[in-house]
Structures are given as C-alpha cells and as structure tokens.
Motif scaffolding. Structure first.
Motif, PDB file in Angstrom:
ATOM      1  N   ALA A   1      14.308  23.379   8.571  1.00  0.00           N
ATOM      2  CA  ALA A   1      14.518  22.084   8.360  1.00  0.00           C
ATOM      3  C   ALA A   1      13.548  21.339   9.515  1.00  0.00           C
ATOM      4  N   ALA A   2      13.653  21.803  10.871  1.00  0.00           N
ATOM      5  CA  ALA A   2      12.908  21.256  11.823  1.00  0.00           C
ATOM      6  C   ALA A   2      11.280  21.371  11.543  1.00  0.00           C
ATOM      7  N   ALA A   3      10.744  22.304  10.749  1.00  0.00           N
ATOM      8  CA  ALA A   3       9.313  22.365  10.642  1.00  0.00           C
ATOM      9  C   ALA A   3       9.015  21.439   9.299  1.00  0.00           C
ATOM     10  N   ALA A   4       9.990  21.364   8.527  1.00  0.00           N
ATOM     11  CA  ALA A   4       9.769  20.564   7.354  1.00  0.00           C
ATOM     12  C   ALA A   4       9.478  19.044   7.751  1.00  0.00           C
ATOM     13  N   PHE A   5      10.710  18.635   8.611  1.00  0.00           N
ATOM     14  CA  PHE A   5      10.606  17.157   8.965  1.00  0.00           C
ATOM     15  C   PHE A   5      10.051  16.827  10.075  1.00  0.00           C
ATOM     16  N   GLY A   6       9.426  17.924  10.915  1.00  0.00           N
ATOM     17  CA  GLY A   6       8.580  17.355  11.881  1.00  0.00           C
ATOM     18  C   GLY A   6       7.086  17.183  11.233  1.00  0.00           C
ATOM     19  N   VAL A   7       6.815  17.843  10.290  1.00  0.00           N
ATOM     20  CA  VAL A   7       5.489  17.520   9.593  1.00  0.00           C
ATOM     21  C   VAL A   7       5.833  16.396   8.691  1.00  0.00           C
ATOM     22  N   ALA A   8       7.088  15.997   8.240  1.00  0.00           N
ATOM     23  CA  ALA A   8       7.067  14.903   7.495  1.00  0.00           C
ATOM     24  C   ALA A   8       7.177  13.460   8.322  1.00  0.00           C
ATOM     25  N   GLY A   9       7.534  13.782   9.651  1.00  0.00           N
ATOM     26  CA  GLY A   9       7.542  12.589  10.659  1.00  0.00           C
ATOM     27  C   GLY A   9       6.054  12.316  11.083  1.00  0.00           C
ATOM     28  N   VAL A  10       5.367  13.328  11.295  1.00  0.00           N
ATOM     29  CA  VAL A  10       3.941  13.226  11.678  1.00  0.00           C
ATOM     30  C   VAL A  10       3.004  12.239  10.447  1.00  0.00           C
ATOM     31  N   ILE A  11       3.223  12.946   9.393  1.00  0.00           N
ATOM     32  CA  ILE A  11       2.562  12.454   7.979  1.00  0.00           C
ATOM     33  C   ILE A  11       2.966  10.824   7.805  1.00  0.00           C
ATOM     34  N   SER A  12       4.221  10.696   7.826  1.00  0.00           N
ATOM     35  CA  SER A  12       4.801   9.352   7.310  1.00  0.00           C
ATOM     36  C   SER A  12       4.016   8.185   8.328  1.00  0.00           C
TER      37      SER A  12
ATOM     38  N   ALA B   1      13.350  18.140  16.432  1.00  0.00           N
ATOM     39  CA  ALA B   1      14.348  18.340  17.467  1.00  0.00           C
ATOM     40  C   ALA B   1      15.775  18.142  16.695  1.00  0.00           C
ATOM     41  N   ILE B   2      15.716  16.811  16.128  1.00  0.00           N
ATOM     42  CA  ILE B   2      16.840  16.456  15.577  1.00  0.00           C
ATOM     43  C   ILE B   2      17.451  17.418  14.184  1.00  0.00           C
TER      44      ILE B   2
ATOM     45  N   ILE C   1      24.075  15.771   4.306  1.00  0.00           N
ATOM     46  CA  ILE C   1      23.997  14.420   3.835  1.00  0.00           C
ATOM     47  C   ILE C   1      23.694  13.508   4.978  1.00  0.00           C
ATOM     48  N   GLY C   2      24.578  13.562   6.184  1.00  0.00           N
ATOM     49  CA  GLY C   2      24.453  12.842   7.340  1.00  0.00           C
ATOM     50  C   GLY C   2      23.056  13.210   8.117  1.00  0.00           C
ATOM     51  N   THR C   3      22.877  14.433   7.975  1.00  0.00           N
ATOM     52  CA  THR C   3      21.555  14.585   8.807  1.00  0.00           C
ATOM     53  C   THR C   3      20.255  14.122   7.967  1.00  0.00           C
ATOM     54  N   LEU C   4      20.208  14.052   6.832  1.00  0.00           N
ATOM     55  CA  LEU C   4      19.063  13.521   5.913  1.00  0.00           C
ATOM     56  C   LEU C   4      19.052  11.837   6.090  1.00  0.00           C
ATOM     57  N   ALA C   5      20.479  11.239   5.992  1.00  0.00           N
ATOM     58  CA  ALA C   5      20.533   9.874   6.346  1.00  0.00           C
ATOM     59  C   ALA C   5      20.102   9.527   7.580  1.00  0.00           C
ATOM     60  N   PHE C   6      20.194  10.303   8.906  1.00  0.00           N
ATOM     61  CA  PHE C   6      19.983   9.887  10.059  1.00  0.00           C
ATOM     62  C   PHE C   6      18.357   9.956  10.168  1.00  0.00           C
ATOM     63  N   LEU C   7      17.810  11.018   9.536  1.00  0.00           N
ATOM     64  CA  LEU C   7      16.299  11.247   9.699  1.00  0.00           C
ATOM     65  C   LEU C   7      15.499  10.007   8.939  1.00  0.00           C
ATOM     66  N   LEU C   8      16.221   9.710   7.859  1.00  0.00           N
ATOM     67  CA  LEU C   8      15.561   8.503   7.181  1.00  0.00           C
ATOM     68  C   LEU C   8      15.538   7.447   8.093  1.00  0.00           C
TER      69      LEU C   8
ATOM     70  N   LEU D   1       1.655   8.656  18.675  1.00  0.00           N
ATOM     71  CA  LEU D   1       2.817   8.247  18.449  1.00  0.00           C
ATOM     72  C   LEU D   1       3.214   9.075  17.131  1.00  0.00           C
ATOM     73  N   CYS D   2       2.288   9.594  16.234  1.00  0.00           N
ATOM     74  CA  CYS D   2       2.780  10.374  15.008  1.00  0.00           C
ATOM     75  C   CYS D   2       3.337  11.710  15.616  1.00  0.00           C
ATOM     76  N   LEU D   3       2.675  12.258  16.781  1.00  0.00           N
ATOM     77  CA  LEU D   3       3.183  13.505  17.140  1.00  0.00           C
ATOM     78  C   LEU D   3       4.511  13.281  17.973  1.00  0.00           C
ATOM     79  N   VAL D   4       4.799  12.216  18.508  1.00  0.00           N
ATOM     80  CA  VAL D   4       5.963  11.960  19.234  1.00  0.00           C
ATOM     81  C   VAL D   4       7.206  11.993  18.137  1.00  0.00           C
ATOM     82  N   GLN D   5       6.971  11.156  16.982  1.00  0.00           N
ATOM     83  CA  GLN D   5       7.919  11.139  16.106  1.00  0.00           C
ATOM     84  C   GLN D   5       8.109  12.500  15.492  1.00  0.00           C
ATOM     85  N   GLY D   6       7.107  13.332  15.040  1.00  0.00           N
ATOM     86  CA  GLY D   6       7.322  14.428  14.409  1.00  0.00           C
ATOM     87  C   GLY D   6       8.143  15.313  15.384  1.00  0.00           C
TER      88      GLY D   6
END
Length: 424
Positions: A120-131, A110-111, A51-58, A100-105
C-alpha cells in the motif's frame, strides 16, 4: 431587425460564459463522481481499518492540492498573467513543484505503510506524486488559457478510475489495488500536458530554483500558505474536535450533511483555477470592470450549482432518505446537519470569488491576516458548541468563522475599488 442586432451581442457573452464554466464544472464533477465510486466500493469491500486509511489518504491528497495552490499553482498563474515572458523565465516553478510532489509521495507512503503495509505504501506513494504533478498541469493549462487541456485530463482520469473500479468488482478488492488504480489513472491523465511539461521538472535545477523562488516566497507564498493552513483548520475544526471529544458516532450525521455538498466544493476548486488567470490579467491591465465582471460570473456560476445541489439534497431527504441515511442515524438530526452544511456551502460560494480577486490584487498578507482571525473564531466557537450543545450544532461555529472571513475579504475588495476609483 435592429432589436435582433442589439440582442445578438448580449447572448454571445452569455453563451461563452456558460461554455467556460460548464466545461470546468462537468470535467471536475466527473472526477468527483469517480472518487465517490471509490469510497462506495471501499465501504462494501474493505475492512474498517482499510476504509479509514483510504479516507484519510484521500484527505491528504486533497490537502496537497491546497498546498500546491499556495506554493506553486497560484504564484505561477499570477506570474504568467502579469508578465510577457512565459517560458524559461518561469521554469524555476517546475523543480519546486517536483519537490512538493515528492514530499507528498513520501507522506502518503509513510501513512499507508504504518496503517496497512509496504505494498500500500508503494501504491499510494506513487499516487501522491502523480496527483500533484497532474494538479500543477491543470494549473499550467488554465494559466495559459487552454482549459480544454485540463478538462481532457480530468475526463481521462475519471474514465480510468471508473473503469478500473468496475473491473476490480469482479475480484476481491484490496486497498493496494485502489492505490495502484489511482496512480495509473493519474499517469494516463498526464498525457494531455505533453512530454514538455514533464521535462521541465528537472531535479538538477533545484538549488538554483530555490534561489529564484525566494522572492515569490517572501512576496506571496508565505502569506498564502498561512491562509491555506488556517483555512483548512477552520473548515475541518468541527471534524477533529467533535470526533475527539464526542466520538465518531456524533460526527456521523455531520459527515452525511457534508457529503451532499461535496460537488459544490469540487466546483469551487476547479472554477478557482479557471478564473484566477482571467482576474489576474484584468487587474494587471488596470481593467477594474473586467475583473469585477469575472468575479460576478464566477459567483453566479457557483450559486447556480449550489441551488441545484440544495434542491437535490431536499428531494433525497424528503422522498428517498434511506439512500444515504442508515437506520442507526436520526433523520431529523441529519436534516439539521444538511441545513447547516447548506448555509456553510452558500457562504463559501460567495466568499471564494472575492478571495480569488483579492489574490489577483496581490493582497496576500492582508488575506492571510483575515484567515488567521477567522481561524481563531472558528476554533473557539466549535470548541464551545461541542461542550454545550449537540454535536450537529458545531457546524454553526464554522459558518460564523467563514462569515468573518467573507466580511474581511469584502472589506479588502471594497478598499481596492475605492483606490481604483480615486486613481481614475
């Protein structure tokens, strides 16, 4: 008959204004609701660490939007609306956005890897780039005055997230699945921007893009970035300081108060993207009345949203406090937090349109200086309040800092109007 003919032109601009803001507000509200559903499901189905990890990633994703606004979206919007060439001459923004997208990904990956694991790293890495790709797509649509494209993207994204969350409820929800859902929804929501938008993100042009981007950095982005960082520090000072010095339990009532006004913050972000091109074009044409009219309409729309949100918060607190307030929280403290957060939100609703108009003037350096001053005021005020009074009162320190920022921006705008009056 004559009266009817006079009244008709007055109603038409009002309808156009309501349609303009309504479209952006509704589509952005849909995204906000979908993210709220994600958070509610995470509280029900994930363990405390996830829960804490998801909130921080958002939070990281949200901060990425602010960085995109500072480095790419705002300069691009201003460039499009201040010059005639809107094609190849501005293509250098797209490789910069890709970087900038790649840096956020990478940051999100990493987080997620450190806190959860490689899936989770793979999923949120892609989500970071796409967002961030989608965020710049929205900015591109607004810059070229096609808000329907941005709205369709928002609705597709919200629909995919909502449907995905509903489907996941039938299974054991995992944080990796939520990350994959956010990434997939973002990919679907890129469709309205077309293949041409994605095709302009050419990594092979990155070196040349840096060279073309350098004047933009020196003139605008460096100062805007300072403003974004200091504004983020001011807005979140109470979150970090209270949690660090008083503990997460002391911050809980403030978090509930902030939750009530999250829709207002979402609408501020969305309507900023909508109105920035309009103000920029008016300023570039020397249309002082048009720029000020856009600012007033922007502020009026935000105030209507604030009044509706405040009314809803009041109804919930007085009639149904058990919906959001857990038995372990003191109702009076939460009510005080909501009151302070309402004051903070009101100041932001007044300040944001003036800030956008200041950016349209190109006054990035004075705006950054104003933001730095308010940041120091906010940090000092929150720290003193944390050490001397109950934690809920630290929100007052943020309100004071935002008032300092608002008054500084007001002086900048007043000076611009004075110079514009002398030039006429």
């Amino acid at each position: 008959m004559a009266d009817a003919q006079v009244a008709q032109p007055q109603r038409k601009p009002l309808r156009a204004t309501l349609a303009r803001f309504g479209l952006a507000s509704v589509s952005s509200a849909a995204v906000s609701v979908s993210h709220l559903l994600v958070q509610l499901v995470s509280v029900r189905r994930l363990d405390a660490t996830e829960i804490g990890t998801l909130a921080f990633l958002l939070v990281i994703l949200q901060f990425g939007y602010s960085l995109s606004n500072a480095l790419v979206s705002t300069p691009y919007t201003i460039a499009v609306n201040q010059r005639e060439e809107k094609g190849e001459a501005l293509d250098f923004f797209f490789p910069i956005n890709l970087m900038l997208c790649l840096v956020q990904g990478i940051a999100c990956a990493a987080i997620a890897w450190a806190m959860v694991g490689p899936l989770a790293a793979a999923a949120f890495g892609v989500a970071g780039v796409i967002s961030l790709l989608r965020w710049f797509g929205r900015a591109n649509a607004y810059a070229h005055h096609t808000p329907m494209t941005a709205a369709i993207s928002d609705i597709l994204y919200a629909g995919c997230v909502t449907a995905g969350i509903a489907a996941l409820l039938a299974f054991d929800v995992r944080i990796e699945e939520i990350g994959a859902l956010l990434a997939l929804a973002g990919m679907v929501a890129l469709i309205p921007f077309g293949a041409g938008f994605l095709g302009r993100h050419k990594p092979t042009r990155l070196v040349g893009a840096f060279s073309e981007y350098r004047p933009v950095w020196q003139r605008q982005s460096a100062w805007t970035l300072i403003g974004v960082v200091t504004t983020e520090a001011t807005a979140n000072a109470h979150s970090y300081i209270v949690t660090l010095l008083a503990g997460p339990a002391a911050f809980a009532p403030i978090a509930v108060g902030m939750l009530f006004f999250r829709p207002v913050n979402v609408c501020i972000t969305a309507l900023t993207q909508l109105e920035r091109p309009r103000m920029t074009r008016a300023v570039a044409k020397g249309d002082e009345r048009g720029a000020l009219g856009s600012q007033r309409a922007f502020m009026a729309a935000l105030l209507v949203i604030w009044v509706a949100t405040s009314g809803l918060a009041m109804v919930i607190l007085w009639a149904f406090p058990h919906i959001l307030i857990k038995p372990t929280l003191d109702v009076q403290t939460v009510m005080l937090a909501v009151l302070f957060c309402a004051a903070l939100s009101l100041v932001q609703c007044i300040q944001s349109p003036m800030s956008v108009l200041t950016q349209a003037h190109g006054a990035f350096r004075p705006l950054a200086a104003t933001s730095v001053r308010s940041c120091f005021v906010g940090l000092a005020a929150v720290l003193v309040l944390t050490l001397t009074v109950p934690a809920v009162y630290t929100v007052v320190g943020v309100v004071v800092a935002q008032l300092v920022m608002m008054l500084g921006i007001y002086r900048l705008n007043r000076e611009w109007r004075r110079r514009a009056g002398e030039a006429q």
